[in-house]
Design a protein around this motif. Structure first.
Motif, PDB file in Angstrom:
ATOM      1  N   GLY A   1      29.109 -13.436   5.513  1.00  0.00           N
ATOM      2  CA  GLY A   1      28.690 -13.255   3.704  1.00  0.00           C
ATOM      3  C   GLY A   1      28.078 -12.871   3.060  1.00  0.00           C
ATOM      4  N   LEU A   2      27.322 -13.994   2.802  1.00  0.00           N
ATOM      5  CA  LEU A   2      26.589 -14.307   1.734  1.00  0.00           C
ATOM      6  C   LEU A   2      24.887 -13.240   2.503  1.00  0.00           C
ATOM      7  CD1 LEU A   2      25.208 -16.229  -0.161  1.00  0.00           C
ATOM      8  CD2 LEU A   2      23.699 -17.364   1.510  1.00  0.00           C
ATOM      9  N   GLY A   3      25.048 -13.145   3.638  1.00  0.00           N
ATOM     10  CA  GLY A   3      24.075 -11.827   3.805  1.00  0.00           C
ATOM     11  C   GLY A   3      24.291 -11.096   4.125  1.00  0.00           C
ATOM     12  N   THR A   4      25.676 -10.318   4.171  1.00  0.00           N
ATOM     13  CA  THR A   4      26.365  -9.057   3.462  1.00  0.00           C
ATOM     14  C   THR A   4      25.701  -8.658   2.283  1.00  0.00           C
ATOM     15  OG1 THR A   4      27.738  -9.255   5.849  1.00  0.00           O
ATOM     16  CG2 THR A   4      27.971  -7.104   3.409  1.00  0.00           C
ATOM     17  N   LEU A   5      26.364  -9.448   0.860  1.00  0.00           N
ATOM     18  CA  LEU A   5      26.438  -9.790  -0.030  1.00  0.00           C
ATOM     19  C   LEU A   5      24.536  -9.297  -0.718  1.00  0.00           C
ATOM     20  CD1 LEU A   5      27.577 -10.466  -2.720  1.00  0.00           C
ATOM     21  CD2 LEU A   5      27.478 -12.063  -2.854  1.00  0.00           C
ATOM     22  N   ARG A   6      23.917 -10.328   0.255  1.00  0.00           N
ATOM     23  CA  ARG A   6      22.534  -9.929  -0.447  1.00  0.00           C
ATOM     24  C   ARG A   6      22.579  -8.388  -0.505  1.00  0.00           C
ATOM     25  NH1 ARG A   6      18.706  -8.819  -2.923  1.00  0.00           N
ATOM     26  NH2 ARG A   6      16.413 -10.249  -3.170  1.00  0.00           N
ATOM     27  N   ALA A   7      22.550  -8.568   0.567  1.00  0.00           N
ATOM     28  CA  ALA A   7      22.295  -6.445   1.949  1.00  0.00           C
ATOM     29  C   ALA A   7      23.158  -5.336   0.735  1.00  0.00           C
ATOM     30  CB  ALA A   7      22.678  -6.109   2.594  1.00  0.00           C
ATOM     31  N   GLY A   8      24.316  -6.140  -0.030  1.00  0.00           N
ATOM     32  CA  GLY A   8      24.887  -5.078  -1.041  1.00  0.00           C
ATOM     33  C   GLY A   8      23.652  -5.035  -2.224  1.00  0.00           C
ATOM     34  N   VAL A   9      23.409  -6.045  -2.312  1.00  0.00           N
ATOM     35  CA  VAL A   9      23.050  -6.342  -3.793  1.00  0.00           C
ATOM     36  C   VAL A   9      21.681  -5.588  -4.191  1.00  0.00           C
ATOM     37  CG1 VAL A   9      21.907  -7.839  -5.377  1.00  0.00           C
ATOM     38  CG2 VAL A   9      24.446  -8.904  -4.819  1.00  0.00           C
TER      39      VAL A   9
ATOM     40  N   LYS B   1      20.453  -2.969  -1.939  1.00  0.00           N
ATOM     41  CA  LYS B   1      20.698  -1.210  -2.363  1.00  0.00           C
ATOM     42  C   LYS B   1      21.237  -1.376  -3.638  1.00  0.00           C
ATOM     43  CE  LYS B   1      22.240  -0.973   2.588  1.00  0.00           C
ATOM     44  NZ  LYS B   1      22.630  -1.187   3.910  1.00  0.00           N
ATOM     45  N   SER B   2      21.693  -1.697  -4.270  1.00  0.00           N
ATOM     46  CA  SER B   2      22.564  -1.506  -5.676  1.00  0.00           C
ATOM     47  C   SER B   2      21.089  -1.538  -6.830  1.00  0.00           C
ATOM     48  CB  SER B   2      24.597  -2.754  -5.687  1.00  0.00           C
ATOM     49  OG  SER B   2      23.687  -2.944  -5.800  1.00  0.00           O
ATOM     50  N   VAL B   3      20.730  -2.421  -6.916  1.00  0.00           N
ATOM     51  CA  VAL B   3      20.071  -3.252  -7.931  1.00  0.00           C
ATOM     52  C   VAL B   3      18.325  -2.052  -8.104  1.00  0.00           C
ATOM     53  CG1 VAL B   3      18.554  -4.448  -9.133  1.00  0.00           C
ATOM     54  CG2 VAL B   3      20.947  -4.916  -7.918  1.00  0.00           C
ATOM     55  N   PHE B   4      17.918  -2.309  -6.084  1.00  0.00           N
ATOM     56  CA  PHE B   4      17.079  -1.677  -6.804  1.00  0.00           C
ATOM     57  C   PHE B   4      17.156  -0.326  -5.766  1.00  0.00           C
ATOM     58  CE2 PHE B   4      15.705  -6.218  -5.218  1.00  0.00           C
ATOM     59  CZ  PHE B   4      15.155  -6.272  -6.307  1.00  0.00           C
ATOM     60  N   ARG B   5      17.914   0.404  -6.606  1.00  0.00           N
ATOM     61  CA  ARG B   5      17.433   1.978  -5.888  1.00  0.00           C
ATOM     62  C   ARG B   5      17.263   3.021  -7.620  1.00  0.00           C
ATOM     63  NH1 ARG B   5      22.930   4.624  -3.575  1.00  0.00           N
ATOM     64  NH2 ARG B   5      21.761   4.863  -1.500  1.00  0.00           N
TER      65      ARG B   5
END
Length: 62
Positions: free
Chosen positions: A48-56, A58-62
């Motif tokens: 879950g931590l890895g998935t959360l970090r990947a989602g953040v 993608k959404s922040v650095f776009r």
């Protein structure tokens, strides 16, 4: 230390998953006891931590 930027969370998540997998592979627990143990929770938390970090990322650095 700039090369660690954005990778520290992934390293912690990978260590959590690796430790959990090593606990089941060591043969000290069966699969049934592993699922009901805290090691299984650590496995899920690491994923879950890895998935959360990947989602953040993608959404922040776009």
């Amino acid at each position: 230390m700039n090369w660690l930027r954005g990778k520290k969370t992934y390293m912690v998540a990978a260590m959590m998953v690796a430790i959990s997998i090593l606990n089941i592979m060591s043969g000290e627990e069966s699969l049934g006891t592993f699922v009901s143990s805290p090691h299984f929770n650590t496995l899920l938390e690491g994923i879950g931590l890895g998935t959360l970090r990947a989602g953040v990322t993608k959404s922040v650095f776009r």
